[in-house]
Design a protein around this motif. Structure first.
Motif, mmCIF file in Angstrom:
data_model
loop_
_atom_site.group_PDB
_atom_site.id
_atom_site.type_symbol
_atom_site.label_atom_id
_atom_site.label_comp_id
_atom_site.label_asym_id
_atom_site.label_seq_id
_atom_site.Cartn_x
_atom_site.Cartn_y
_atom_site.Cartn_z
ATOM 1 N N ILE A 7 -21.156 0.973 3.130
ATOM 2 C CA ILE A 7 -20.639 1.770 3.894
ATOM 3 C C ILE A 7 -19.355 1.187 4.542
ATOM 4 O O ILE A 7 -18.241 1.993 4.625
ATOM 5 C CB ILE A 7 -21.709 2.635 4.861
ATOM 6 C CG1 ILE A 7 -22.619 3.294 3.941
ATOM 7 C CG2 ILE A 7 -20.795 3.664 5.915
ATOM 8 C CD1 ILE A 7 -23.690 3.758 4.935
ATOM 9 N N VAL A 8 -19.523 0.188 5.217
ATOM 10 C CA VAL A 8 -18.635 -0.364 6.112
ATOM 11 C C VAL A 8 -17.271 -0.893 5.274
ATOM 12 O O VAL A 8 -16.288 -0.796 5.400
ATOM 13 C CB VAL A 8 -19.020 -1.606 6.792
ATOM 14 C CG1 VAL A 8 -17.898 -2.531 7.616
ATOM 15 C CG2 VAL A 8 -20.043 -1.119 8.036
ATOM 16 N N LYS A 13 -11.833 -0.242 3.045
ATOM 17 C CA LYS A 13 -10.941 0.066 2.045
ATOM 18 C C LYS A 13 -10.118 1.408 2.177
ATOM 19 O O LYS A 13 -9.004 1.411 1.755
ATOM 20 C CB LYS A 13 -11.613 -0.162 0.814
ATOM 21 C CG LYS A 13 -11.047 0.207 -0.439
ATOM 22 C CD LYS A 13 -11.865 -0.076 -1.908
ATOM 23 C CE LYS A 13 -11.083 0.066 -3.152
ATOM 24 N NZ LYS A 13 -11.988 -0.260 -4.344
ATOM 25 N N LEU A 14 -10.830 2.310 2.334
ATOM 26 C CA LEU A 14 -10.180 3.698 2.637
ATOM 27 C C LEU A 14 -9.168 3.742 3.533
ATOM 28 O O LEU A 14 -8.073 4.315 3.341
ATOM 29 C CB LEU A 14 -11.145 5.007 2.779
ATOM 30 C CG LEU A 14 -12.079 5.017 1.525
ATOM 31 C CD1 LEU A 14 -13.094 6.311 1.825
ATOM 32 C CD2 LEU A 14 -11.143 5.541 0.257
ATOM 33 N N LEU A 15 -9.368 3.103 4.799
ATOM 34 C CA LEU A 15 -8.761 3.059 5.971
ATOM 35 C C LEU A 15 -7.377 2.041 5.549
ATOM 36 O O LEU A 15 -6.178 2.675 5.790
ATOM 37 C CB LEU A 15 -9.327 2.444 7.215
ATOM 38 C CG LEU A 15 -8.421 2.226 8.340
ATOM 39 C CD1 LEU A 15 -8.228 3.600 9.015
ATOM 40 C CD2 LEU A 15 -9.259 1.358 9.321
ATOM 41 N N GLY A 20 -1.650 2.030 3.858
ATOM 42 C CA GLY A 20 -0.450 1.557 3.047
ATOM 43 C C GLY A 20 0.174 2.839 2.336
ATOM 44 O O GLY A 20 1.279 2.594 2.193
ATOM 45 N N MET A 21 -0.578 4.016 1.989
ATOM 46 C CA MET A 21 0.012 5.211 1.417
ATOM 47 C C MET A 21 1.052 5.589 2.425
ATOM 48 O O MET A 21 2.109 6.090 2.084
ATOM 49 C CB MET A 21 -0.931 5.988 1.120
ATOM 50 C CG MET A 21 -1.559 5.776 -0.367
ATOM 51 S SD MET A 21 -2.733 7.124 -1.065
ATOM 52 C CE MET A 21 -3.810 7.333 0.270
ATOM 53 N N PHE A 22 0.703 5.893 3.837
ATOM 54 C CA PHE A 22 1.656 6.279 4.651
ATOM 55 C C PHE A 22 2.661 5.479 4.842
ATOM 56 O O PHE A 22 3.846 5.849 4.813
ATOM 57 C CB PHE A 22 0.852 6.320 6.035
ATOM 58 C CG PHE A 22 1.587 6.418 7.195
ATOM 59 C CD1 PHE A 22 2.056 7.746 7.497
ATOM 60 C CD2 PHE A 22 2.316 5.514 8.038
ATOM 61 C CE1 PHE A 22 2.894 8.002 8.548
ATOM 62 C CE2 PHE A 22 3.154 5.899 9.123
ATOM 63 C CZ PHE A 22 3.312 7.269 9.435
ATOM 64 N N PHE A 23 2.814 4.244 4.799
ATOM 65 C CA PHE A 23 3.877 3.406 5.176
ATOM 66 C C PHE A 23 4.872 3.254 3.774
ATOM 67 O O PHE A 23 5.890 3.307 3.821
ATOM 68 C CB PHE A 23 3.572 1.882 5.430
ATOM 69 C CG PHE A 23 3.323 1.821 6.985
ATOM 70 C CD1 PHE A 23 4.001 2.169 7.991
ATOM 71 C CD2 PHE A 23 1.951 1.420 7.183
ATOM 72 C CE1 PHE A 23 3.937 2.044 9.176
ATOM 73 C CE2 PHE A 23 1.841 1.507 8.889
ATOM 74 C CZ PHE A 23 2.624 1.697 9.657
#
Length: 76
Positions: A7-8, A13-15, A20-23
């Motif tokens: 879970i962690v 990984k998703l965070l 990365g996608m945002f930047f």
């Protein structure tokens, strides 16, 4: 303890991927604003010309290959 590790790690990984996608999107958007309109049109024309030349080349290659195998390509 072992139940929380996936879970962690998946959350981390998703965070990281989301940041990365945002930047990446922000960088491409900023680069797009820097380009002049003429440069964009010139690049689009080059892409269209390359596409048309490759389409013509593929058509000619297909015609030569069909004739090599003896296919009848005449219109009725």
């Amino acid at each position: 303890m072992m139940d929380w590790i996936p879970i962690v790690l998946v959350t981390f990984k998703l965070l990281v991927l989301a940041i990365g996608m945002f930047f990446a999107i922000k960088w491409h958007y900023d680069q797009g604003k820097k380009l002049a309109t003429n440069a964009v049109l010139r690049a689009g024309g080059k892409v269209a010309a390359i596409f048309m030349l490759s389409l013509l080349g593929l058509g000619l290659f297909t015609l030569v290959l069909a004739r090599t195998f003896g296919l009848d390509l005449s219109f009725p």
